[in-house]
Scaffold this active site. Sequence first.
Site, PDB file in Angstrom:
ATOM      1  N   GLU A  26      39.464  56.250  51.184  1.00  0.00           N
ATOM      2  CA  GLU A  26      40.208  57.004  50.173  1.00  0.00           C
ATOM      3  C   GLU A  26      39.239  57.540  49.130  1.00  0.00           C
ATOM      4  OE1 GLU A  26      43.501  54.916  48.405  1.00  0.00           O
ATOM      5  OE2 GLU A  26      43.890  56.522  46.954  1.00  0.00           O
ATOM      6  N   ASN A  75      47.077  56.479  47.268  1.00  0.00           N
ATOM      7  CA  ASN A  75      47.644  57.127  46.089  1.00  0.00           C
ATOM      8  C   ASN A  75      46.995  58.477  45.808  1.00  0.00           C
ATOM      9  OD1 ASN A  75      49.298  54.936  45.724  1.00  0.00           O
ATOM     10  ND2 ASN A  75      48.048  53.989  44.147  1.00  0.00           N
ATOM     11  N   ASN A 191      52.236  52.380  44.055  1.00  0.00           N
ATOM     12  CA  ASN A 191      51.958  53.415  44.986  1.00  0.00           C
ATOM     13  C   ASN A 191      53.158  54.243  45.341  1.00  0.00           C
ATOM     14  OD1 ASN A 191      51.340  54.466  47.497  1.00  0.00           O
ATOM     15  ND2 ASN A 191      51.783  52.491  48.346  1.00  0.00           N
ATOM     16  N   GLU A 192      53.369  54.570  46.474  1.00  0.00           N
ATOM     17  CA  GLU A 192      53.722  55.879  46.975  1.00  0.00           C
ATOM     18  C   GLU A 192      55.165  56.352  46.885  1.00  0.00           C
ATOM     19  OE1 GLU A 192      50.544  57.228  47.699  1.00  0.00           O
ATOM     20  OE2 GLU A 192      49.923  55.169  47.503  1.00  0.00           O
ATOM     21  N   TYR A 258      49.389  43.839  50.651  1.00  0.00           N
ATOM     22  CA  TYR A 258      48.143  43.170  50.257  1.00  0.00           C
ATOM     23  C   TYR A 258      48.529  41.746  49.862  1.00  0.00           C
ATOM     24  CZ  TYR A 258      46.088  47.835  49.939  1.00  0.00           C
ATOM     25  OH  TYR A 258      45.636  49.103  50.222  1.00  0.00           O
ATOM     26  N   GLU A 305      47.824  49.948  55.649  1.00  0.00           N
ATOM     27  CA  GLU A 305      47.055  49.363  54.538  1.00  0.00           C
ATOM     28  C   GLU A 305      47.321  47.865  54.536  1.00  0.00           C
ATOM     29  OE1 GLU A 305      47.129  51.026  50.561  1.00  0.00           O
ATOM     30  OE2 GLU A 305      47.356  53.052  51.378  1.00  0.00           O
ATOM     31  N   GLN A 353      39.972  48.753  52.058  1.00  0.00           N
ATOM     32  CA  GLN A 353      39.474  49.986  52.623  1.00  0.00           C
ATOM     33  C   GLN A 353      38.165  49.703  53.349  1.00  0.00           C
ATOM     34  OE1 GLN A 353      39.496  53.033  49.540  1.00  0.00           O
ATOM     35  NE2 GLN A 353      41.640  52.698  49.095  1.00  0.00           N
TER      36      GLN A 353
END
Length: 516
Positions: A26, A75, A191-192, A258, A305, A353
């Site tokens: 990212e 994000n 986030n999303e 996570y 993720e 990541q």
Amino acid sequence: ATATIRIDPARVIDKVDPRIYSGFTEHMGRCIYGGIYDPGNQNAELINEKTGLRKDVMDALKALKIPVVRYPGGNFVSTYRWQDGVGPRESRPRRPELAWLTEESNQFGTDEFIEFCRELGTEPFICLNMGTGTLEDALAWVEYCNSSANTYYANLRRKNGHEEPYGVKYWALGTNLALIQVDVAKSIAGNEVWGPWQVGQMESQDYAKKAFQWAKALRLLDPTIKLIACGETGFSDWDRVVLKKLAPVVDFHSIHLYTVSEGKHLVNVVGPAAAEKGIEITKSLIDLAKIECGLSKELTVCFDEWNVWDPVRAPGEKGAEEHYDLSDALAVASWLNVFVRKADIVKIACIAQSVNVISPIITSPTGLFLQTTYFPLQLFSNLMCGSSLNVHVGGSPTYSGETVPKFIHDLDVHAPESAKGTKLIDISAVLSEDGKEVRVAIVNRSDEEEFAVPILFGPETQVKDEVTVHEVWHEDLRAKNGFDGQNVKTVVRTEAWKGIYVLKKHSFQILVFTLA
Ligand code: AHR
């Protein structure tokens, strides 16, 4: 305590999809800039000046055998204009970046990402901007990457020096996230599409309607692409609503988690039990959606993720540079055991990541070090391939610590089950692709006890009298690696096999048995 491991090579769950060992890069912190891409750095060797890719980083990534890499967020993507990141570098605009509140130079963009993927030998996976982006932008991006027609964006790619289409197969309709902590009621960054923190947040019905229309149009442009819907954690109403509407038009349902432990070892290592539950529920939701929609197509989970991440310890706005210890490596091994056990439904998983940001690799201007978590990843992607086998651990002690009744994030999603009762001996097993070896990944999550464990194979199975052990261990559970030393790493040895293996406390190992 007496525990026993049972594995029957005749009882195959499914083929392990190598894409469960995928990555994620990212535009965040030092993942791209100063991580994989570092032009002008006189102190680090580059693959070549043109690509600006760091050789040390590429070598470390290559050893992980990463089949697919997701990009550019996360994000970040929700305000990203991909058009800013192509064409002559000197004329690319700098923009305010609203996910991590930085500035984006756009010196690394789609063409550089594709170069990175080619150099790494991996497949690109692009996440579309469903925040500020329009369907027109998304169509233009697919055209730029995949079209061989004589049309504007395909010609723009050619003008930028790339005659052949890139053939990007994986496209995500937006992005998502949730953070899990097993024992402490406290909340999280976000986030999303469904999250209040997200630029362009939507209600599930609105997202599903919009993504449905996007999917139709994107497939008209390129019928060969694989589409990934934005799910949530796997155990939310968002997942149910989105799956019901999008099942006919997508190939994967994505979920994110996570695990957080606030420094408590057992909480850290049993955290992935939440992911296992999320996957099981998603599998049922997929079945339900397929029944409701009368579908017989393949629709699977893309867990795009996952990782150990405590955003208080390593805040996203500061680049999320976690410094992992052995406990975290055991948690990562437990995560990977989940994906191997769930081989029938999880076909892609991307660790979040790949470099510097919550990552197994940390760079400095002059070099890098491999975090503790690098080693289980490397072992899994190299060894835990073939067919996932049904496994059973009898007599293992279980986790009996604190739990919370719900997963914590802004949307008050309830956990279907806590981590209570999770076995401290955690395993997965595969039959190798050539059918000659059984490989068993075992985490002894206990930080107090070692176990002498009989490993029993099915009645028709004999193994040779030697076992190769790939072990990740240190006497100090809190041992870390750094620029000054590699304390935790893989050690390989061969031992005589007499039917019982002694699991050191807080250890991870893959045992490789050859069938007789
Ligand atoms: O991986 C870090 C971030 O976690 C991603 O940008 C986002 O999807 C999630 O918040």
